[in-house]
Design a protein around this motif. Structure first.
Motif, mmCIF file in Angstrom:
data_model
loop_
_atom_site.group_PDB
_atom_site.id
_atom_site.type_symbol
_atom_site.label_atom_id
_atom_site.label_comp_id
_atom_site.label_asym_id
_atom_site.label_seq_id
_atom_site.Cartn_x
_atom_site.Cartn_y
_atom_site.Cartn_z
ATOM 1 N N ALA A 1 0.835 -1.203 0.000
ATOM 2 C CA ALA A 1 0.000 0.000 0.000
ATOM 3 C C ALA A 1 0.870 1.253 0.000
ATOM 4 O O ALA A 1 0.572 2.239 -0.696
ATOM 5 C CB ALA A 1 -0.936 -0.009 1.204
ATOM 6 N N HIS A 2 1.950 1.226 0.768
ATOM 7 C CA HIS A 2 2.850 2.378 0.785
ATOM 8 C C HIS A 2 3.544 2.553 -0.566
ATOM 9 O O HIS A 2 3.764 3.685 -1.022
ATOM 10 C CB HIS A 2 3.882 2.202 1.901
ATOM 11 C CG HIS A 2 3.325 2.396 3.272
ATOM 12 N ND1 HIS A 2 3.129 3.646 3.824
ATOM 13 C CD2 HIS A 2 2.906 1.498 4.210
ATOM 14 C CE1 HIS A 2 2.615 3.511 5.050
ATOM 15 N NE2 HIS A 2 2.472 2.216 5.302
ATOM 16 N N GLU A 3 3.888 1.448 -1.222
ATOM 17 C CA GLU A 3 4.484 1.543 -2.553
ATOM 18 C C GLU A 3 3.503 2.167 -3.543
ATOM 19 O O GLU A 3 3.879 3.008 -4.380
ATOM 20 C CB GLU A 3 4.896 0.154 -3.036
ATOM 21 C CG GLU A 3 6.061 -0.456 -2.262
ATOM 22 C CD GLU A 3 6.354 -1.874 -2.709
ATOM 23 O OE1 GLU A 3 5.851 -2.277 -3.781
ATOM 24 O OE2 GLU A 3 7.077 -2.589 -1.990
ATOM 25 N N ALA A 4 2.240 1.764 -3.449
ATOM 26 C CA ALA A 4 1.218 2.328 -4.323
ATOM 27 C C ALA A 4 1.045 3.823 -4.068
ATOM 28 O O ALA A 4 0.885 4.621 -4.999
ATOM 29 C CB ALA A 4 -0.107 1.597 -4.109
ATOM 30 N N MET A 5 1.084 4.195 -2.791
ATOM 31 C CA MET A 5 0.941 5.603 -2.436
ATOM 32 C C MET A 5 2.105 6.417 -2.990
ATOM 33 O O MET A 5 1.913 7.521 -3.552
ATOM 34 C CB MET A 5 0.880 5.750 -0.923
ATOM 35 C CG MET A 5 0.577 7.164 -0.459
ATOM 36 S SD MET A 5 -1.150 7.645 -0.745
ATOM 37 C CE MET A 5 -1.935 6.879 0.671
ATOM 38 N N ASP A 6 3.305 5.902 -2.866
ATOM 39 C CA ASP A 6 4.489 6.606 -3.373
ATOM 40 C C ASP A 6 4.387 6.813 -4.885
ATOM 41 O O ASP A 6 4.685 7.908 -5.396
ATOM 42 C CB ASP A 6 5.738 5.799 -3.017
ATOM 43 C CG ASP A 6 7.020 6.512 -3.419
ATOM 44 O OD1 ASP A 6 7.288 7.606 -2.899
ATOM 45 O OD2 ASP A 6 7.752 5.969 -4.276
ATOM 46 N N SER A 7 3.942 5.772 -5.597
ATOM 47 C CA SER A 7 3.814 5.869 -7.048
ATOM 48 C C SER A 7 2.781 6.923 -7.438
ATOM 49 O O SER A 7 2.992 7.716 -8.360
ATOM 50 C CB SER A 7 3.424 4.516 -7.641
ATOM 51 O OG SER A 7 4.425 3.555 -7.409
ATOM 52 N N ARG A 8 1.649 6.927 -6.745
ATOM 53 C CA ARG A 8 0.583 7.883 -7.065
ATOM 54 C C ARG A 8 1.024 9.311 -6.803
ATOM 55 O O ARG A 8 0.769 10.228 -7.616
ATOM 56 C CB ARG A 8 -0.651 7.541 -6.249
ATOM 57 C CG ARG A 8 -1.761 8.593 -6.289
ATOM 58 C CD ARG A 8 -2.402 8.754 -7.669
ATOM 59 N NE ARG A 8 -3.391 9.815 -7.635
ATOM 60 C CZ ARG A 8 -4.667 9.635 -7.254
ATOM 61 N NH1 ARG A 8 -5.085 8.430 -6.874
ATOM 62 N NH2 ARG A 8 -5.505 10.649 -7.263
ATOM 63 N N MET A 9 1.703 9.557 -5.673
ATOM 64 C CA MET A 9 2.103 10.923 -5.352
ATOM 65 C C MET A 9 3.172 11.432 -6.310
ATOM 66 O O MET A 9 3.179 12.606 -6.677
ATOM 67 C CB MET A 9 2.577 10.993 -3.895
ATOM 68 C CG MET A 9 1.460 10.690 -2.894
ATOM 69 S SD MET A 9 1.932 10.914 -1.163
ATOM 70 C CE MET A 9 1.845 12.696 -1.007
ATOM 71 N N LYS A 10 4.045 10.534 -6.749
ATOM 72 C CA LYS A 10 5.034 10.931 -7.760
ATOM 73 C C LYS A 10 4.344 11.269 -9.076
ATOM 74 O O LYS A 10 4.710 12.236 -9.760
ATOM 75 C CB LYS A 10 6.050 9.812 -7.958
ATOM 76 C CG LYS A 10 7.043 9.667 -6.819
ATOM 77 C CD LYS A 10 8.030 8.535 -7.082
ATOM 78 C CE LYS A 10 9.042 8.432 -5.942
ATOM 79 N NZ LYS A 10 9.986 7.305 -6.145
ATOM 80 N N GLU B 1 4.286 16.084 -2.788
ATOM 81 C CA GLU B 1 5.134 15.502 -1.757
ATOM 82 C C GLU B 1 4.342 15.398 -0.448
ATOM 83 O O GLU B 1 3.458 16.214 -0.180
ATOM 84 C CB GLU B 1 6.380 16.350 -1.527
ATOM 85 C CG GLU B 1 7.299 16.427 -2.736
ATOM 86 C CD GLU B 1 8.540 17.270 -2.454
ATOM 87 O OE1 GLU B 1 8.712 17.707 -1.300
ATOM 88 O OE2 GLU B 1 9.317 17.494 -3.392
ATOM 89 N N TYR B 2 4.705 14.390 0.341
ATOM 90 C CA TYR B 2 4.018 14.248 1.623
ATOM 91 C C TYR B 2 4.719 15.091 2.685
ATOM 92 O O TYR B 2 5.889 15.467 2.543
ATOM 93 C CB TYR B 2 3.927 12.787 2.041
ATOM 94 C CG TYR B 2 5.215 12.139 2.479
ATOM 95 C CD1 TYR B 2 5.630 12.177 3.807
ATOM 96 C CD2 TYR B 2 6.013 11.454 1.564
ATOM 97 C CE1 TYR B 2 6.803 11.568 4.220
ATOM 98 C CE2 TYR B 2 7.194 10.839 1.967
ATOM 99 C CZ TYR B 2 7.573 10.899 3.288
ATOM 100 O OH TYR B 2 8.739 10.296 3.688
ATOM 101 N N ASN B 3 3.984 15.383 3.741
ATOM 102 C CA ASN B 3 4.529 16.147 4.856
ATOM 103 C C ASN B 3 5.549 15.290 5.605
ATOM 104 O O ASN B 3 5.861 14.184 5.188
ATOM 105 C CB ASN B 3 3.384 16.575 5.782
ATOM 106 C CG ASN B 3 3.707 17.842 6.545
ATOM 107 O OD1 ASN B 3 4.864 18.210 6.679
ATOM 108 N ND2 ASN B 3 2.677 18.496 7.039
ATOM 109 N N GLU B 4 6.026 15.728 6.728
ATOM 110 C CA GLU B 4 7.153 15.081 7.399
ATOM 111 C C GLU B 4 6.840 13.721 8.000
ATOM 112 O O GLU B 4 7.750 12.985 8.377
ATOM 113 C CB GLU B 4 7.694 15.987 8.498
ATOM 114 C CG GLU B 4 6.658 16.325 9.581
ATOM 115 C CD GLU B 4 7.220 17.258 10.634
ATOM 116 O OE1 GLU B 4 8.447 17.260 10.835
ATOM 117 O OE2 GLU B 4 6.432 17.987 11.248
ATOM 118 N N VAL B 5 5.568 13.340 8.128
ATOM 119 C CA VAL B 5 5.232 12.055 8.732
ATOM 120 C C VAL B 5 4.299 11.261 7.815
ATOM 121 O O VAL B 5 3.663 11.804 6.921
ATOM 122 C CB VAL B 5 4.543 12.232 10.110
ATOM 123 C CG1 VAL B 5 5.443 12.966 11.083
ATOM 124 C CG2 VAL B 5 3.188 12.915 9.958
#
Length: 341
Positions: free
Chosen positions: A296-305, A310-314
């Motif tokens: 799920a985190h990999e999917a999130m990273d791909s979508r935001m790119k 960019e995501y905030n600090e946390v």
């Protein structure tokens, strides 16, 4: 007459030897074997808690394939009982007496009516997966103690445990590998929402991955107790607020946190804080055990790119389902939240 007297003397001597051996024979038995399984505790627990699955990994069934088995009660719950009747395995039963999700499965193992032992399958997370310990402890009836001097029961049961754990390891590692492939990156539904400012309070610490489950279990309870004492209501589900995920050291800098309203900060000065600003956020409603949440985190990273944001600090994980109430990890819901800068 002399022959009868001789027979009585022999019987008396044999009885005396048996009585003496019983007095000095072992009063208890304890057998324990361990192995490390490259799978998460929830994968091992979810599989091993079902008595019917011992057909696949337990060794006694293969010793007596003609034995008859019956399952009573709801399998995988306290009180479920499996009985058997065979030539090699004799008559016996195993009854689940206690379940601690992802930590232990305890049972009573009975052979006929003359001996009941307590059996435990314990799971502890490690850097390599899960250390699984299978143990048996029981009181030996007086009438069996002489026999136990010569049987070597511990050695034989120990070999059985080693064989069973080897099968359990193989099966659970296969299940873990399949679970890790269950959802390719990009297959998750990602929603974009507006989130209000939120204050997360709890305990911040750099925690080893293998110790995270214990850390959360301890500190979520402490956090809820603290806000309850201060008269502050929770504003959401218990959450992990992650500042860093260190692949090299296998650690995470995080807060085991309870979300509350921002204006409650003055009442909770004894706790660690993270004040999440009001912002847009990308959210995945993830379903499944924690071992698969990396996808799920990999999917999130791909979508935001792809969206050039960019995501905030946390990164925040909101644990909607309580594993203590729902031991089936395939039904767990976790909100994976990335706040947008």
């Amino acid at each position: 007459m002399r022959a009868l007297k001789t027979i009585l003397i022999i019987i008396g001597v044999l009885f005396g030897v048996w009585l003496l051996a019983s007095l000095f024979g072992p009063k208890t038995t304890h057998v324990e074997r361990s192995t490390t399984i490259n799978a998460t505790p929830e994968t091992v627990y979810t599989y091993a808690k079902y008595l019917r699955n011992m057909y696949e990994w337990g060794v006694w069934r293969r010793m007596d394939k003609d034995a008859k088995y019956d399952l009573l009660g709801e399998d995988g719950t306290v009180g479920a009982k499996q009985t058997w009747d065979g030539d090699t395995v004799m008559q016996g039963s195993m009854t689940i007496t206690a379940l601690e999700p992802n930590k232990s499965i305890k049972s009573d193992l009975a052979f006929a009516d003359f001996m009941v032992s307590q059996v435990s399958l314990d799971m502890a997370p490690t850097a390599a997966g899960t250390e699984v310990t299978w143990s048996l402890h029981g009181d030996i009836p007086f009438k069996l103690r002489a026999m136990m001097l010569f049987m070597g029961m511990g050695s034989q049961v120990g070999k059985d445990f080693e064989m069973g754990l080897a099968d359990l390891k193989r099966i659970c590692e296969e299940k873990q590998a399949a679970a890790n492939k269950q959802a390719p990156a990009g297959s998750y539904q990602i929603t974009v929402v507006d989130r209000p400012a939120m204050l997360y309070v709890g305990k911040r610490q750099v925690v080893k991955w293998a110790e995270m489950q214990e850390f959360f279990g301890k500190n979520f309870g402490t956090g809820f107790a603290a806000i309850g004492k201060a008269g502050v209501p929770p504003a959401g589900a218990p959450s992990g607020v992650y500042f860093e995920w260190n692949e090299k050291d296998r650690t995470a800098d995080l807060i085991a946190a309870v979300p509350v309203a921002v204006d409650a900060k003055a009442k909770l000065k004894s706790l660690d804080f993270y004040e999440a600003p009001a912002s847009k956020a990308y959210v995945i409603d993830y379903t499944g055990g924690y071992h698969g949440i990396g996808k799920a985190h990999e999917a999130m990273d791909s979508r935001m790119k792809a969206d050039s944001v960019e995501y905030n600090e946390v990164v925040i994980e909101e644990y909607i389902t309580d594993p203590g109430q729902e031991p089936d990890s395939t039904k767990w819901h976790t909100n994976v939240v990335y706040l947008v800068k």
